[in-house]
Enzyme design. Structure first.
Site, short mmCIF file in Angstrom:
data_model
loop_
_atom_site.label_atom_id
_atom_site.label_comp_id
_atom_site.label_asym_id
_atom_site.label_seq_id
_atom_site.Cartn_x
_atom_site.Cartn_y
_atom_site.Cartn_z
N ARG A 105 -48.41 115.26 23.46
CA ARG A 105 -47.54 115.44 24.63
C ARG A 105 -46.88 116.80 24.48
O ARG A 105 -46.17 117.04 23.51
CB ARG A 105 -46.48 114.34 24.72
CG ARG A 105 -45.41 114.65 25.76
CD ARG A 105 -44.53 113.50 26.11
NE ARG A 105 -45.23 112.53 26.91
CZ ARG A 105 -44.62 111.59 27.67
NH1 ARG A 105 -43.31 111.53 27.70
NH2 ARG A 105 -45.32 110.74 28.37
N HIS A 132 -50.95 114.02 33.84
CA HIS A 132 -50.59 112.82 33.07
C HIS A 132 -51.67 111.75 33.33
O HIS A 132 -51.42 110.71 33.95
CB HIS A 132 -49.21 112.33 33.53
CG HIS A 132 -48.55 111.37 32.60
ND1 HIS A 132 -49.06 111.04 31.36
CD2 HIS A 132 -47.40 110.64 32.72
CE1 HIS A 132 -48.26 110.18 30.76
NE2 HIS A 132 -47.25 109.92 31.56
N GLN A 135 -51.35 107.82 32.46
CA GLN A 135 -50.45 107.10 33.36
C GLN A 135 -51.20 106.64 34.61
O GLN A 135 -51.05 105.50 35.07
CB GLN A 135 -49.29 108.02 33.77
CG GLN A 135 -48.35 107.39 34.77
CD GLN A 135 -47.52 106.27 34.16
OE1 GLN A 135 -46.91 106.46 33.13
NE2 GLN A 135 -47.51 105.11 34.79
N ASP A 223 -41.76 110.01 41.74
CA ASP A 223 -41.47 110.33 40.33
C ASP A 223 -40.18 111.14 40.32
O ASP A 223 -39.68 111.54 41.39
CB ASP A 223 -42.66 111.14 39.75
CG ASP A 223 -42.52 111.39 38.25
OD1 ASP A 223 -41.73 110.68 37.58
OD2 ASP A 223 -43.18 112.32 37.74
N CYS A 262 -43.75 105.92 37.69
CA CYS A 262 -44.23 105.84 36.29
C CYS A 262 -43.10 105.61 35.30
O CYS A 262 -43.36 105.24 34.17
CB CYS A 262 -45.01 107.10 35.94
SG CYS A 262 -44.03 108.61 35.93
N ARG A 290 -49.76 100.35 30.69
CA ARG A 290 -50.02 101.46 29.78
C ARG A 290 -50.66 100.92 28.50
O ARG A 290 -51.59 101.49 27.96
CB ARG A 290 -48.71 102.21 29.42
CG ARG A 290 -47.98 102.89 30.59
CD ARG A 290 -48.77 104.02 31.21
NE ARG A 290 -49.18 105.05 30.28
CZ ARG A 290 -48.42 106.05 29.87
NH1 ARG A 290 -47.21 106.21 30.35
NH2 ARG A 290 -48.87 106.95 29.01
N1 CP Z 1 -44.28 107.19 32.09
C1 CP Z 1 -44.21 107.75 30.88
O1 CP Z 1 -45.08 108.51 30.45
O2 CP Z 1 -43.10 107.41 30.19
P1 CP Z 1 -42.60 108.06 28.83
O3 CP Z 1 -42.12 109.45 29.15
O4 CP Z 1 -41.47 107.17 28.39
O5 CP Z 1 -43.72 108.09 27.84
N1 NVA Z 2 -42.95 114.12 35.80
C1 NVA Z 2 -42.30 113.50 34.67
C2 NVA Z 2 -43.09 112.36 34.16
C3 NVA Z 2 -42.45 111.60 33.02
C4 NVA Z 2 -43.31 110.49 32.49
C5 NVA Z 2 -42.08 114.54 33.58
O1 NVA Z 2 -43.00 115.32 33.31
O2 NVA Z 2 -40.97 114.58 33.02
#
Ligand code: CP
Ligand code: NVA
Length: 304
Positions: A105, A132, A135, A223, A262, A290
């Site tokens: 990540r 992502h 997700q 989101d 999400c 997930r």
């Molecule tokens: N939706 C999602 O990816 O959540 P986290 O940021 O908690 O991993």
């Molecule tokens: N768009 C958000 C998604 C979090 C799971 C971010 O990147 O922070």
């Protein structure tokens, strides 16, 4: 480059993505559980590297890997030599000598690409600034549980044209559904994504008025307005205020439409509490899925 990377949905064929979803459905139903250890003498190890926070991705991958016969190691990039300037390429080579699959990540999609180009083991995209994909596979599983096959359905994305929206665009092309994107023009997904969608004949449309975008929609998605790593919070929130998903907007979608997010969510910003906690919301099913989808993704990466 290892061919079993899971980097972005548009790298996959529709058949491969469908196979992962069907695998996840079987896993969730208890019909079978993959065993990634196979006849190997050691349990395969998933190395997870985070340079952004996470709850769902971290915990679901960790538990998924253990439940299918593997082990996990969770690292924060700041605690690694990466944080002191060791290259991603060298890190990829070193980790490939220890582990069996890497999940990253990162704030920088380019870092994911570099890791994948230099790793000798599969690399999974656990969210970047650009996409992502894990997700969205969990969300497609959730959608199909509630509404049936996603092909030819209509989904409306309301809010920031961000990393999650980008993966929904990829998914629209591969799974054959209509996606209406409603956002301020300045926060629209990157032009290259629109060009890609057009080239793929994807059924993706920019519909600036939220109430038009949700018309006939089977699902309304949003989101956060400020994603991790973004600093211009006040300006973004001001631009996005007209794109809040509230009860009135939900009444303009199909009566049995579902609401997706999400998570994490900010009640009162991108969606009201009545929607997030209301009867149309499936946000916790998405979170649960997930876990099931991560098992199918890990199985694809390790056993494909
Ligand atoms: N939706 C999602 O990816 O959540 P986290 O940021 O908690 O991993
Ligand atoms: N768009 C958000 C998604 C979090 C799971 C971010 O990147 O922070």
């Amino acid at each position: 480059m290892d061919s079993n990377h899971f980097l972005d949905l548009h790298h996959f064929s529709s058949d491969d993505l469908r196979a992962i979803i069907e695998d996840a459905k079987k896993i969730k139903s208890g019909a079978y559980l993959p065993n990634v250890q196979g006849s190997a003498s050691h349990k395969p190890v998933l190395i997870m590297i985070f340079d952004k926070p996470s709850t769902r991705t971290r915990v679901s991958f960790d538990i998924a890997m253990r439940q299918i016969g593997g082990e996990t190691l969770v690292l924060n990039s700041a605690d690694m030599q990466l944080g002191r300037g060791e290259t991603i390429a060298d890190t990829a080579q070193v980790l490939s000598r220890y582990g069996d699959v890497i999940m990253l990540r990162t704030t920088d999609h380019q870092a994911l690409q570099e890791l994948a180009e230099n790793a000798k083991i599969p690399v999974i995209n656990g969210l970047t600034d650009k996409s992502h994909p894990c997700q969205i596979l969990a969300d497609i599983l959730t959608f199909e549980e509630k509404c049936g096959p996603i092909a030819n359905k209509t989904l409306a994305w309301i809010g920031d044209g961000n990393n999650v929206a980008a993966s929904w665009m990829h998914a629209a092309a591969r799974f054959g559904f209509r996606l209406n994107i409603s956002c301020p023009e300045t926060l629209s997904p990157a032009q290259e994504l629109w060009d890609w969608a057009k080239n793929e004949n994807a059924n993706v449309h920019f519909v600036p008025q939220p109430d038009m975008a949700v018309q006939d929609a089977d699902c309304v998605i949003t989101d956060v307005w400020v994603s991790m790593g973004q600093s211009d919070a006040e300006q973004r929130c001001n631009l996005l205020r007209p794109f809040q998903v509230d009860g009135a907007l939900m009444t303009k979608a199909k009566p049995d439409a579902i609401f997706m997010h999400c998570l994490p969510a900010h009640r009162g910003d991108e969606a009201t509490a009545e929607v997030i906690d209301g009867p149309q919301s499936v946000v916790f099913d998405e979170a649960e899925n997930r876990l099931h989808v991560q098992k199918a993704i890990l199985n694809w990466c390790l056993c494909h």
